[in-house]
Design an enzyme around this catalytic site. Structure first.
Site, PDB file in Angstrom:
ATOM      1  N   GLU A 150      31.925 -53.086  64.860  1.00  0.00           N
ATOM      2  CA  GLU A 150      31.289 -53.379  66.143  1.00  0.00           C
ATOM      3  C   GLU A 150      32.184 -53.115  67.347  1.00  0.00           C
ATOM      4  O   GLU A 150      31.765 -52.521  68.340  1.00  0.00           O
ATOM      5  CB  GLU A 150      30.788 -54.833  66.188  1.00  0.00           C
ATOM      6  CG  GLU A 150      29.483 -55.075  65.450  1.00  0.00           C
ATOM      7  CD  GLU A 150      29.678 -55.276  63.963  1.00  0.00           C
ATOM      8  OE1 GLU A 150      30.840 -55.208  63.504  1.00  0.00           O
ATOM      9  OE2 GLU A 150      28.695 -55.513  63.239  1.00  0.00           O
ATOM     10  N   HIS A 177      23.946 -65.625  63.078  1.00  0.00           N
ATOM     11  CA  HIS A 177      22.895 -64.623  63.257  1.00  0.00           C
ATOM     12  C   HIS A 177      21.828 -65.069  64.259  1.00  0.00           C
ATOM     13  O   HIS A 177      21.169 -64.240  64.872  1.00  0.00           O
ATOM     14  CB  HIS A 177      22.182 -64.314  61.927  1.00  0.00           C
ATOM     15  CG  HIS A 177      22.933 -63.383  61.027  1.00  0.00           C
ATOM     16  ND1 HIS A 177      24.195 -63.667  60.565  1.00  0.00           N
ATOM     17  CD2 HIS A 177      22.609 -62.169  60.501  1.00  0.00           C
ATOM     18  CE1 HIS A 177      24.611 -62.671  59.790  1.00  0.00           C
ATOM     19  NE2 HIS A 177      23.670 -61.744  59.735  1.00  0.00           N
TER      20      HIS A 177
END
Lengths: 329, 348
Positions: free
Chosen positions: A62, A131
């Site tokens: 990321e 999440h």
């Protein structure tokens, strides 16, 4: 003007496809965005249409995905990255905050960093602490970032196209509740349109209380407003800012000046959240118009777990309760 | 510790034996397989970088230079050795010890020194200072975050690849940066996508105040390249010709779109991490002196004089020219205005 019905998820894909076709400098990159069609099929078909050089499947890296977007953007491209879940944004803070947001200014205007990060708010699915959460105030806090929170197919398409053409880094939030097609259909013009940043949309007019709501909070607020009107005779105005940075302060202030009461509805954590900023802004600029304290309806300050979302996320009842406390006290 | 460093130097002599055979022909000069112009360019850059840093240290010590200063003194052979390979359109990622790169890349000394003094006429209007200079007229940038330029280099590399042509990316970094996660992520990406990037490690054996051997699992950063299926080379970073040759091979690979390369230059900074740190606490004066004996401003000059590339009068001319360029830049910078209150709202 001819209109068509479209689902939220298809509106996003249509914005991506139109902008990629219009400008060869628009590049998509992220995990699973190409061959895999995107984790939730948002980018379906784009890899086949535009090829692997423009829809780039990346490793699970990321920080370097967003750092590479900074490089691409400085080099004249317009990357659109996908960061699969909102909390994964924690992994990209250095390239985003220390570089993307600042380089235009600290370089004395020598470079621009036009890039979009699409990321998903996955609340209400038991996805857990890493999440599920929605973190928007992190980015509202940073100068020179755009924070975009579309709640309808119309807003999603028009704002994503604007984001891709904007010369600043944009964080574009999508919500998992908006992905299923049937409950998320909306009308959009057949022809091309863009929605400027910093223009709130009054989703429902009212005179007793102003509710500023974003993402899933908009639908919940509209439904609460209907109930309040019917059962209590309370007239609720619902405003969706659509972009948190830049924020359309004027539309919110005008409404508060009319109603004298404010509730902010959002699913970020309550402390130092989106609601805190909007409340502070209203108190700073329109205290004399307020007839009651400002209420914040937000997620309780507890880490989201596999099973606790039903207790800590705000719902329609919480909005009804907050409005009643302000109006009927 | 000294023993360790001397061992490292001994090892270097094995990488680059002095007995290397050099071809002579009419286009080439002395014992070098290189054109005279290039040798002089390298020498000039070494002198410029040394003199510039010494001047800046003098100003800093006198309290005339705001902020901090991370001197490059000792490492000049690396950037000078790279310099002939760099084209104006190539991307260049520098580090916080990065002043040298921007000058060599083509940033005018005047706006460069003005930037370091925080003046409005600086290359970034006085907003960047020594650690954060970006000069997009020559595509050079830098970051104060160690390891942050790896992914930016990947982005530049993708841009080069998408644009076509033979534009490439130079990404310099220190040994300490190779312990960042971005090193792993970005070198993997660069290799998978065959990006035209030359990664140049300036291994000066210390990450800020800490010796690499206490923090780094390998003594040669180049060893890490094998994990990314990337070719690598280790060279003596005090020898600009060794740097020039190794980087040249990497540049050729990149321009031909054959993929990235990692070149590790073993080098040394004479001063602390920033000027004024107490480097005596983490390294010995003997160690510093041992490296200074290999100083490129002395050893390279002697080599060029011996081979007839330089003459004493040319040395004098070069030094005089650089001195007056620096003086001119300083005068310009000191006479320039500071940013005003109105200026802070520009470029938003």
């Amino acid at each position: 003007m001819a209109k068509k019905t479209i689902a939220y998820i298809d509106a996003i894909r249509e914005a991506l496809r139109e902008e990629m076709a219009r400008d060869p400098k628009v590049i998509i990159m992220g995990e699973d965005v190409g061959l895999g069609q995107g984790a939730f099929t948002v980018t379906k078909g784009l890899y086949q249409e535009f090829g692997k050089d423009r829809v780039i499947d990346t490793p699970i890296s990321e920080e370097s995905i967003i750092g590479a977007c900074v490089g691409l953007a400085m080099a004249g491209f317009r990357p659109v990255a996908e960061i699969m879940f909102n909390p994964f944004m924690a992994l990209v803070m250095d390239p985003l905050i220390n570089h993307a947001a600042c380089y235009r200014y600290v370089s004395g205007g020598q470079v621009k960093v036009p890039m979009v990060i699409r990321t998903l708010v996955c609340q209400g699915r038991g996805a857990g602490h890493d999440h599920a959460p929605f973190y928007a105030s992190w980015f509202m806090h940073i100068p020179c970032l755009r924070v975009i929170v579309p709640s309808t197919p119309y807003d999603a398409k028009g704002l994503l196209k604007t984001a891709i053409r904007d010369d600043y880094p944009c964080i574009f939030y999508e919500h998992i509740d908006f992905y299923p097609r049937k409950p998320n259909l909306g009308e959009i013009p057949e022809e091309e349109y863009l929605i400027p940043f910093g223009e709130a949309d009054i989703k429902r007019e009212g005179s007793d209380v102003t509710v500023v709501a974003i993402l899933t909070g908009v639908k919940a607020s509209l439904s609460a407003a209907e109930k309040l009107e019917k059962e209590e005779g309370i007239s609720v105005e619902v405003i969706d800012p659509r972009t948190l940075a830049p924020l359309d302060k004027q539309t919110i202030l005008n409404s508060v000046k009319k109603t004298g009461r404010l509730v902010v509805v959002e699913t970020d954590f309550k402390t130092a959240g989106v609601g805190a900023e909007i409340a502070a802004m209203v108190v700073e600029e329109a205290l004399e118009y307020l007839d009651a304290p400002v209420k914040r309806v937000a997620t309780k300050d507890i880490p989201i777990s596999f099973t606790n979302e039903k207790y800590i996320l705000p719902d329609e009842q919480a909005i009804v309760k907050a409005v009643k406390e302000l109006v009927l006290k | 510790m000294l023993e360790f460093k001397l061992l490292a130097m001994k090892k270097l002599n094995n990488y680059h034996p002095k007995s290397k055979v050099r071809v002579k022909n009419k286009n080439l000069i002395g014992g070098f397989n290189m054109e005279k112009e290039i040798l002089i360019k390298i020498y000039q850059n070494i002198v410029l970088l040394r003199k510039l840093d010494e001047k800046l240290i003098e100003l800093f010590t006198a309290g005339k230079l705001p902020g901090w200063i991370h001197p490059y003194v000792g490492q000049e052979a690396v950037v000078a050795g790279i310099s002939p390979h760099v084209r104006k359109e190539d991307f260049f990622c520098a580090t916080h010890r990065g002043r040298a790169f921007h000058v060599v890349k083509g940033t005018p000394l005047r706006s460069f020194v003005a930037e370091l003094l925080g003046k409005k006429t600086g290359v970034n209007k006085g907003r960047a200072g020594e650690m954060h200079i970006t000069n997009w007229e020559v595509y050079s940038t830098s970051s104060g975050i160690v390891g942050a330029t790896f992914p930016m280099a990947v982005g530049f590399g993708l841009a080069c690849k998408l644009e076509g042509g033979d534009r490439i990316v130079f990404c310099t970094f220190g040994d300490g940066a190779s312990n960042r996660g971005t090193f792993h992520e970005s070198l993997n990406m660069a290799s998978v996508w065959k990006l035209p990037i030359v990664f140049i490690c300036e291994n000066n054996l210390y990450a800020q105040f800490t010796p690499s051997r206490l923090t780094t699992a390998v003594s040669d950063i180049a060893q890490r390249a094998s994990a990314y299926n990337m070719p690598s080379k280790i060279v003596d970073g005090m020898d600009p010709i060794a740097v020039y040759e190794a980087v040249g091979e990497a540049v050729e690979r990149a321009r031909k779109r054959e993929g990235p390369t990692l070149v590790e230059c073993k080098t040394y900074r004479y001063h602390g991490h920033f000027y004024g740190d107490k480097w005596e606490t983490y390294r010995s004066p003997e160690e510093v002196e041992a490296w200074k004996k290999r100083d490129p401003t002395v050893t390279f000059k002697e080599r060029l004089l011996k081979e007839g590339v330089l003459t004493e009068s040319l040395v004098k001319e070069i030094e005089g020219r650089i001195d007056s360029q620096i003086e001119d830049a300083l005068k310009f910078a000191f006479e320039s205005p500071e940013p005003s209150l109105e200026d802070i709202y520009e470029d938003l």
